[in-house]
Enzyme design. Structure first.
Site, mmCIF file in Angstrom:
data_model
loop_
_atom_site.group_PDB
_atom_site.id
_atom_site.type_symbol
_atom_site.label_atom_id
_atom_site.label_comp_id
_atom_site.label_asym_id
_atom_site.label_seq_id
_atom_site.Cartn_x
_atom_site.Cartn_y
_atom_site.Cartn_z
ATOM 1 N N GLY A 41 -7.880 100.895 113.229
ATOM 2 C CA GLY A 41 -8.837 101.671 113.989
ATOM 3 C C GLY A 41 -7.710 102.164 115.098
ATOM 4 O O GLY A 41 -6.784 103.074 115.178
ATOM 5 N N THR A 42 -7.815 101.347 116.291
ATOM 6 C CA THR A 42 -6.866 101.197 117.230
ATOM 7 C C THR A 42 -6.728 102.381 118.227
ATOM 8 O O THR A 42 -6.805 103.594 118.144
ATOM 9 C CB THR A 42 -5.298 101.334 116.447
ATOM 10 N N THR A 43 -6.200 101.843 119.333
ATOM 11 C CA THR A 43 -5.399 102.705 120.539
ATOM 12 C C THR A 43 -4.281 102.428 120.751
ATOM 13 O O THR A 43 -4.051 101.233 121.268
ATOM 14 C CB THR A 43 -6.535 102.765 121.844
#
Lengths: 245, 234
Positions: free
Chosen positions: B39-41
């Site tokens: 997912g992630t940022t």
């Protein structure tokens, strides 16, 4: 008789050591290099000079078809001595390798890594059954991170780095001349002069400008030096020989 | 053996610019439904002193279930460069391992580290030639030319910028960065800005959250720190 047969076995088989630890086929390949006409390399402050004696066995042969120095990439050139056909295979290998480096890393191939890629390949041909060693020595010269670099490959697949060197016929005389006359901090122009003096050393008759193949590599790239410039250099040094005399 | 491509009598020395020298890349033909995604940022900012990278720590299944709460999504791959894990965790991990060993081999052979541009080019080639479809990392590094931030997209696109965000929270994080980034930021200021960008994404993106990891890259090396609470990092 038995002894004689064994001797033939390690004489003929490239992958077989002699009882005293020598690889005769590799040594014979070195002999093949000595039979070739000389090539020299000189490293200067600004770049490297590669020069080669391209003797023509007939006046009817087109001199330009005798290629002894070869551009590899924008910043590297190679001079060869020994079997021309063997050299050509390695030259083409080097050209492809230099482009693979650009594709893979988006940067020019270093002179040292290229030399080592070539010598690794040469070595493969001293340890693989059915193969024959390359009967050629190369002088690999070029720019790496703004620094001139000059290397030699020999038929065993060993790389050496030099300030100035000769390979091929007359190597000893030329090398001795370089040992006496090379100095640090030469300009490229002086390097061209020294290379020509070295090439002329074994023969008292001087050099025919037409019989010299000369390339320089510096920050601006690979340059094939023209006959007129070579002639000027030879004339200045009283080394001009050739057909008219 | 194609004699035109290769001089090695044993036939194994041809180098393919688009694949690793060491081993080959496994294909991803498994169960795509249950692949863990980051997912992630992930945020990268270039400053005059180096590069600051900040990421969240969440791994999820499709952004709907949190499958891990403390993933370190930035890893050192070179003496002065680090890369983020974005997309399929398996793909990103093997991508990073592959690049790390290639960079190490390059440095050992040539006695000098790869430039960051060379590393980014190699990463782009692998992304293009290999089956790492579902990754979108940031590469941050420092070399003789200075600080660099690159994004590598799944089709092998390599783009350099002063700052970049990838991952499912990218729009939120970019919103924080726009107008706030400037190239004269100090390392401290860049850390704060990157943290706020990850914080904004963690608030609203279901694929991002569970704390923060910060990597600081300078010409001295890479330092990676983990934080459970974003406030600690500020």
């Amino acid at each position: 008789m038995q002894g004689n047969q064994q001797q033939q076995a390690y004489d003929r088989g490239i992958t077989i050591f002699s009882p005293d630890g020598r690889l005769y086929q590799v040594e014979y390949a070195r002999e093949a290099v000595k039979r070739g006409s000389a090539s020299v390399g000189v490293r200067t402050e600004d770049g490297v000079v590669l020069a080669a004696d391209r003797q023509a066995r007939s006046d009817l042969i087109e001199r330009d078809s005798i290629e002894k120095t070869h551009k590899i990439d924008d910043h590297i050139a190679i001079a060869s001595a020994g079997h021309v056909a063997d050299a050509r295979k390695l030259i083409d290998f080097a050209r492809r390798r230099a482009q693979v480096n650009r594709l893979r890393y988006d940067e020019p191939m270093g002179v040292e890594p290229l030399t080592k890629a070539i010598t690794d390949t040469i070595q493969d041909y001293t340890q693989t059954g059915g193969a024959r060693p390359f009967g050629v020595s190369l002088i690999v010269g070029g720019m790496e991170n703004g620094e001139p670099r000059l290397f030699e490959t020999d038929p065993s697949g060993t790389p050496y780095e030099w300030s100035a060197l000769a390979v091929g016929g007359g190597r000893e005389d030329i090398q001795e001349y370089f040992e006496d006359n090379y100095e640090e901090g030469l300009t490229l122009e002086q390097g061209v002069g020294l290379a020509l003096e070295g090439l002329a050393e074994p023969d008292d008759d001087g050099l025919d400008p037409d019989g010299v193949d000369l390339q320089t590599v510096d920050e601006d790239g690979v340059l094939t030096v023209g006959q007129d410039v070579i002639e000027e250099h030879l004339d200045e040094r009283d080394l001009l020989g050739g057909d008219d005399e | 053996m194609n004699p035109d491509m290769n001089l090695d009598p044993t036939g194994d020395d041809a180098i393919d610019p688009y694949s690793p020298e060491l081993g080959s890349i496994a294909t991803e033909n498994g169960d795509k439904e249950n692949v863990t995604k980051t997912g992630t940022t992930t945020v990268g900012l270039a400053t005059e002193e180096g590069v600051v990278i900040a990421t969240d720590r969440r791994a999820s299944l499709g952004g709907r279930f949190v499958s891990n709460k403390n993933v370190v999504k930035v890893d050192q791959i070179h003496p002065t460069a680090a890369m983020t894990l974005v997309g399929s965790v398996g793909g990103a991990q093997s991508f990073i391992r592959t690049l790390r060993s290639e960079a190490s081999l390059y440095e050992t052979r040539r006695d000098e580290p790869m430039s960051i541009n060379a590393l980014a080019t190699l990463a782009g080639n692998f992304a293009r030639g290999g089956p790492f479809f579902a990754i979108h990392p940031i590469l941050g590094g420092v070399d003789e030319e200075g600080s660099h931030v690159y994004t590598i997209d799944p089709a092998g696109g390599v783009m350099e910028d002063d700052y970049a965000v990838t991952g499912s929270g990218m729009q939120l994080a970019y919103g924080t960065l726009e107008g706030e980034y400037n190239p004269e930021l100090s390392t401290e200021e860049a850390r704060e800005l990157a943290t706020r960008a990850v914080q904004a994404a963690s608030e609203r993106d279901t694929g991002s959250g569970n704390g923060l990891v910060i990597a600081e890259i300078t010409d001295e090396g890479v330092e990676i720190e983990e934080f459970d609470d974003l406030a600690e990092a500020l």
